[in-house]
Enzyme design. Sequence first.
Site, PDB file in Angstrom:
ATOM      1  N   ILE A 297       0.835  -1.211   0.000  1.00  0.00           N
ATOM      2  CA  ILE A 297       0.000   0.000   0.000  1.00  0.00           C
ATOM      3  C   ILE A 297       0.873   1.266   0.000  1.00  0.00           C
ATOM      4  O   ILE A 297       0.566   2.247  -0.689  1.00  0.00           O
ATOM      5  CB  ILE A 297      -0.977  -0.016   1.196  1.00  0.00           C
ATOM      6  CG1 ILE A 297      -1.811  -1.309   1.169  1.00  0.00           C
ATOM      7  CG2 ILE A 297      -1.893   1.201   1.169  1.00  0.00           C
ATOM      8  CD1 ILE A 297      -2.616  -1.569   2.433  1.00  0.00           C
TER       9      ILE A 297
ATOM     10  N   SER B  49      -6.923  -0.207  10.372  1.00  0.00           N
ATOM     11  CA  SER B  49      -7.572  -1.328   9.698  1.00  0.00           C
ATOM     12  C   SER B  49      -8.971  -1.515  10.248  1.00  0.00           C
ATOM     13  O   SER B  49      -9.238  -1.197  11.417  1.00  0.00           O
ATOM     14  CB  SER B  49      -6.745  -2.591   9.971  1.00  0.00           C
ATOM     15  OG  SER B  49      -7.460  -3.742   9.598  1.00  0.00           O
TER      16      SER B  49
ATOM     17  N   TYR C 297      -2.363  -8.797  16.223  1.00  0.00           N
ATOM     18  CA  TYR C 297      -2.212  -7.808  15.145  1.00  0.00           C
ATOM     19  C   TYR C 297      -3.259  -6.707  15.303  1.00  0.00           C
ATOM     20  O   TYR C 297      -2.954  -5.510  15.268  1.00  0.00           O
ATOM     21  CB  TYR C 297      -2.349  -8.485  13.771  1.00  0.00           C
ATOM     22  CG  TYR C 297      -2.548  -7.495  12.642  1.00  0.00           C
ATOM     23  CD1 TYR C 297      -1.511  -6.665  12.219  1.00  0.00           C
ATOM     24  CD2 TYR C 297      -3.794  -7.360  12.007  1.00  0.00           C
ATOM     25  CE1 TYR C 297      -1.712  -5.742  11.205  1.00  0.00           C
ATOM     26  CE2 TYR C 297      -3.998  -6.445  10.987  1.00  0.00           C
ATOM     27  CZ  TYR C 297      -2.948  -5.640  10.590  1.00  0.00           C
ATOM     28  OH  TYR C 297      -3.150  -4.721   9.589  1.00  0.00           O
TER      29      TYR C 297
ATOM     30  N   LYS D 135      -3.058  -2.446  16.321  1.00  0.00           N
ATOM     31  CA  LYS D 135      -3.665  -1.284  15.642  1.00  0.00           C
ATOM     32  C   LYS D 135      -4.506  -0.470  16.627  1.00  0.00           C
ATOM     33  O   LYS D 135      -4.477   0.764  16.613  1.00  0.00           O
ATOM     34  CB  LYS D 135      -4.523  -1.739  14.460  1.00  0.00           C
ATOM     35  CG  LYS D 135      -3.740  -2.383  13.328  1.00  0.00           C
ATOM     36  CD  LYS D 135      -2.878  -1.363  12.595  1.00  0.00           C
ATOM     37  CE  LYS D 135      -1.995  -1.994  11.543  1.00  0.00           C
ATOM     38  NZ  LYS D 135      -0.968  -1.094  10.996  1.00  0.00           N
TER      39      LYS D 135
HETATM   40  P1  NAD Z   1       3.437  -4.666   3.415  1.00  0.00           P
HETATM   41  O1  NAD Z   1       4.011  -5.725   4.277  1.00  0.00           O
HETATM   42  O2  NAD Z   1       3.423  -4.856   1.949  1.00  0.00           O
HETATM   43  O3  NAD Z   1       4.139  -3.261   3.726  1.00  0.00           O
HETATM   44  C1  NAD Z   1       4.687  -2.948   4.967  1.00  0.00           C
HETATM   45  C2  NAD Z   1       6.097  -2.451   4.713  1.00  0.00           C
HETATM   46  O4  NAD Z   1       6.677  -2.048   5.947  1.00  0.00           O
HETATM   47  C3  NAD Z   1       7.005  -3.518   4.122  1.00  0.00           C
HETATM   48  O5  NAD Z   1       7.658  -2.977   2.992  1.00  0.00           O
HETATM   49  C4  NAD Z   1       8.004  -3.835   5.241  1.00  0.00           C
HETATM   50  O6  NAD Z   1       9.269  -4.192   4.724  1.00  0.00           O
HETATM   51  C5  NAD Z   1       8.010  -2.534   6.010  1.00  0.00           C
HETATM   52  N1  NAD Z   1       8.317  -2.650   7.450  1.00  0.00           N
HETATM   53  C6  NAD Z   1       7.756  -3.492   8.350  1.00  0.00           C
HETATM   54  N2  NAD Z   1       8.261  -3.255   9.586  1.00  0.00           N
HETATM   55  C7  NAD Z   1       9.163  -2.230   9.444  1.00  0.00           C
HETATM   56  C8  NAD Z   1      10.001  -1.544  10.352  1.00  0.00           C
HETATM   57  N3  NAD Z   1      10.054  -1.883  11.655  1.00  0.00           N
HETATM   58  N4  NAD Z   1      10.777  -0.546   9.894  1.00  0.00           N
HETATM   59  C9  NAD Z   1      10.751  -0.203   8.573  1.00  0.00           C
HETATM   60  N5  NAD Z   1       9.984  -0.847   7.661  1.00  0.00           N
HETATM   61  C10 NAD Z   1       9.186  -1.844   8.095  1.00  0.00           C
HETATM   62  O7  NAD Z   1       1.943  -4.396   3.952  1.00  0.00           O
HETATM   63  P2  NAD Z   1       0.787  -3.527   3.311  1.00  0.00           P
HETATM   64  O8  NAD Z   1      -0.278  -4.444   2.895  1.00  0.00           O
HETATM   65  O9  NAD Z   1       1.340  -2.544   2.361  1.00  0.00           O
HETATM   66  O10 NAD Z   1       0.267  -2.789   4.620  1.00  0.00           O
HETATM   67  C11 NAD Z   1       0.666  -1.464   4.944  1.00  0.00           C
HETATM   68  C12 NAD Z   1      -0.002  -1.049   6.223  1.00  0.00           C
HETATM   69  O11 NAD Z   1      -1.419  -1.149   6.073  1.00  0.00           O
HETATM   70  C13 NAD Z   1       0.331  -1.905   7.448  1.00  0.00           C
HETATM   71  O12 NAD Z   1       0.423  -1.062   8.574  1.00  0.00           O
HETATM   72  C14 NAD Z   1      -0.851  -2.834   7.556  1.00  0.00           C
HETATM   73  O13 NAD Z   1      -1.031  -3.285   8.889  1.00  0.00           O
HETATM   74  C15 NAD Z   1      -1.983  -1.919   7.130  1.00  0.00           C
HETATM   75  N6  NAD Z   1      -3.140  -2.639   6.611  1.00  0.00           N
HETATM   76  C16 NAD Z   1      -2.987  -3.503   5.569  1.00  0.00           C
HETATM   77  C17 NAD Z   1      -4.084  -4.195   5.079  1.00  0.00           C
HETATM   78  C18 NAD Z   1      -3.931  -5.173   3.936  1.00  0.00           C
HETATM   79  O14 NAD Z   1      -4.812  -5.963   3.691  1.00  0.00           O
HETATM   80  N7  NAD Z   1      -2.855  -5.154   3.167  1.00  0.00           N
HETATM   81  C19 NAD Z   1      -5.348  -3.998   5.638  1.00  0.00           C
HETATM   82  C20 NAD Z   1      -5.482  -3.089   6.697  1.00  0.00           C
HETATM   83  C21 NAD Z   1      -4.357  -2.401   7.169  1.00  0.00           C
HETATM   84  C1  UD1 Z   2      -7.905 -10.415   6.601  1.00  0.00           C
HETATM   85  C2  UD1 Z   2      -7.528 -10.221   8.048  1.00  0.00           C
HETATM   86  C3  UD1 Z   2      -7.797  -8.784   8.465  1.00  0.00           C
HETATM   87  C4  UD1 Z   2      -7.072  -7.827   7.533  1.00  0.00           C
HETATM   88  C5  UD1 Z   2      -7.521  -8.122   6.096  1.00  0.00           C
HETATM   89  C6  UD1 Z   2      -6.787  -7.248   5.132  1.00  0.00           C
HETATM   90  C7  UD1 Z   2      -7.907 -12.415   9.059  1.00  0.00           C
HETATM   91  C8  UD1 Z   2      -8.768 -13.242   9.965  1.00  0.00           C
HETATM   92  N1  UD1 Z   2      -8.290 -11.146   8.858  1.00  0.00           N
HETATM   93  O1  UD1 Z   2      -9.292 -10.149   6.442  1.00  0.00           O
HETATM   94  O2  UD1 Z   2      -7.337  -8.578   9.781  1.00  0.00           O
HETATM   95  O3  UD1 Z   2      -7.394  -6.490   7.857  1.00  0.00           O
HETATM   96  O4  UD1 Z   2      -7.219  -9.490   5.791  1.00  0.00           O
HETATM   97  O5  UD1 Z   2      -7.105  -7.544   3.813  1.00  0.00           O
HETATM   98  O6  UD1 Z   2      -6.906 -12.875   8.558  1.00  0.00           O
HETATM   99  N2  UD1 Z   2     -10.827 -16.853   1.791  1.00  0.00           N
HETATM  100  C9  UD1 Z   2     -10.981 -18.057   1.150  1.00  0.00           C
HETATM  101  N3  UD1 Z   2      -9.855 -18.729   0.749  1.00  0.00           N
HETATM  102  C10 UD1 Z   2      -8.589 -18.242   0.961  1.00  0.00           C
HETATM  103  C11 UD1 Z   2      -8.445 -16.990   1.613  1.00  0.00           C
HETATM  104  C12 UD1 Z   2      -9.589 -16.321   2.030  1.00  0.00           C
HETATM  105  O7  UD1 Z   2     -12.092 -18.534   0.936  1.00  0.00           O
HETATM  106  O8  UD1 Z   2      -7.604 -18.907   0.593  1.00  0.00           O
HETATM  107  C13 UD1 Z   2     -12.034 -16.096   2.166  1.00  0.00           C
HETATM  108  C14 UD1 Z   2     -12.146 -15.753   3.644  1.00  0.00           C
HETATM  109  O9  UD1 Z   2     -12.804 -16.770   4.354  1.00  0.00           O
HETATM  110  C15 UD1 Z   2     -12.949 -14.436   3.572  1.00  0.00           C
HETATM  111  C16 UD1 Z   2     -12.506 -13.795   2.257  1.00  0.00           C
HETATM  112  O10 UD1 Z   2     -11.978 -14.862   1.476  1.00  0.00           O
HETATM  113  O11 UD1 Z   2     -14.324 -14.721   3.487  1.00  0.00           O
HETATM  114  C17 UD1 Z   2     -11.436 -12.728   2.427  1.00  0.00           C
HETATM  115  O12 UD1 Z   2     -10.354 -13.267   3.170  1.00  0.00           O
HETATM  116  P1  UD1 Z   2      -8.979 -12.450   3.355  1.00  0.00           P
HETATM  117  O13 UD1 Z   2      -8.513 -11.957   2.040  1.00  0.00           O
HETATM  118  O14 UD1 Z   2      -8.051 -13.320   4.145  1.00  0.00           O
HETATM  119  O15 UD1 Z   2      -9.431 -11.167   4.183  1.00  0.00           O
HETATM  120  P2  UD1 Z   2     -10.188 -11.077   5.609  1.00  0.00           P
HETATM  121  O16 UD1 Z   2     -10.264 -12.386   6.259  1.00  0.00           O
HETATM  122  O17 UD1 Z   2     -11.456 -10.334   5.372  1.00  0.00           O
END
Ligand code: NAD
Ligand code: UD1
Length: 343
Positions: A15, A127, A151, A155
């Site tokens: 992201i 999140s 996790y 947050k």
């Molecule tokens: P990501 O793992 O791709 O990106 C996180 C980045 O932070 C990575 O490049 C990693 O190398 C770096 N990093 C981790 N710890 C570090 C540290 N101590 N110092 C410096 N760099 C560090 O994850 P993402 O999906 O891009 O997520 C970004 C943010 O969004 C995170 O805070 C995550 O918790 C939050 N978030 C993600 C999702 C999702 O589904 N991807 C959903 C809700 C919230």
């Molecule tokens: C997960 C995290 C949530 C995080 C979010 C970010 C968990 C329990 N929750 O949410 O904390 O913020 O990712 O994107 O891990 N599914 C399948 N097969 C798979 C994988 C997922 O059927 O192999 C289904 C799951 O049951 C769910 C949906 O797909 O219904 C989405 O799953 P996923 O992408 O893992 O996201 P969340 O569980 O919603």
Amino acid sequence: MMENTILVTGGAGFIGSHTCIALHEAGFRPVVLDNFSNASVRVLDQLERITGQRFPLVRGDIRDADLLRDTFQRYRIDAVFHFAALKAVGESVRQPLAYYENNVSGSLALLQVMQQCGVRRMVFSSSATVYGEPQYVPIDEAHPIGSTNPYGWSKVMVEQLLRDVASADSDFLALALRYFNPVGAHESGLLGEDPLGTPNNLVPFIAQTAIGRREHVQVFGSDYQTTDGTGVRDYIHVMDLAEGHVAAFRTHCGDFGFKPYNLGTGRGSSVLEVITAFEKSCGAHIPWEAAPRRPGDVAVNWADPALAVKRLNWRARRDLQTMTDDVWRWQSAYPNGLQEHTS
Ligand code: NAD
Ligand code: UD1
């Protein structure tokens, strides 16, 4: 307002890297700080190919206070977009201390240096996980806060830190952006999600199945009270999310206080709908089989994004088909992600 240079922690991640593009397009100057624990350094090359700019890179950790101080001074940082964190729910249950250390202590270290250096604006990657078990849908920002895993608690704790800092310092601004399910990739196909090991999340798992790295998708639960029995989530395109950060910061950069916003589309899609959209994107059948419910999963979860739509002049514009089309463009160009791609 001289709010030009933004420190993007975790800026090489999924992201953060897409948000660097949105920042650049909006006229800001991103400085990437990343320890590469979950990203490839080649992301910086891809960002340069997309934007025509080489963004400054600081390799290091948010827990390294000396490095942070040096970075704030050297680049004259105006605000911090804080993405750096560990993010795997299951891993956080097995290794809670690693999650609290990285996500909570790391954020604390960052906030301390920001205070020392007089930087008073943070946009934080929160999140929908801070809502714990949904008590109603769509979820608005007034939904009770809680969590079901370390996790998620990390947050919740960082949000509390930000609330407290904002109430102690009347000039401090903290925007907590609560993402729903970020998916998608940059439309160029040059940048996308690049998970290490077996993906935990649905869309990267489907993408790796489509490219032949996985045999089939397991559909976790087909007896939920939903239209087709599979789980429903609010999938949001990563570029809509990235643009949401810029909109939030632009709206509030002259304000102060703690302000949470949901970033979601307000629409839910089932697992089977996502698989069907992906099949259309890649033009092939995606093998899947029904599997038991995944522990901890809920039937439905989607956002009420009305607050962001009203106050930030932003809304998610890209639909599910665009999300899977963009993921497929990225996955087919880089079947093994950036780490092993050689061209
Ligand atoms: P990501 O793992 O791709 O990106 C996180 C980045 O932070 C990575 O490049 C990693 O190398 C770096 N990093 C981790 N710890 C570090 C540290 N101590 N110092 C410096 N760099 C560090 O994850 P993402 O999906 O891009 O997520 C970004 C943010 O969004 C995170 O805070 C995550 O918790 C939050 N978030 C993600 C999702 C999702 O589904 N991807 C959903 C809700 C919230
Ligand atoms: C997960 C995290 C949530 C995080 C979010 C970010 C968990 C329990 N929750 O949410 O904390 O913020 O990712 O994107 O891990 N599914 C399948 N097969 C798979 C994988 C997922 O059927 O192999 C289904 C799951 O049951 C769910 C949906 O797909 O219904 C989405 O799953 P996923 O992408 O893992 O996201 P969340 O569980 O919603």
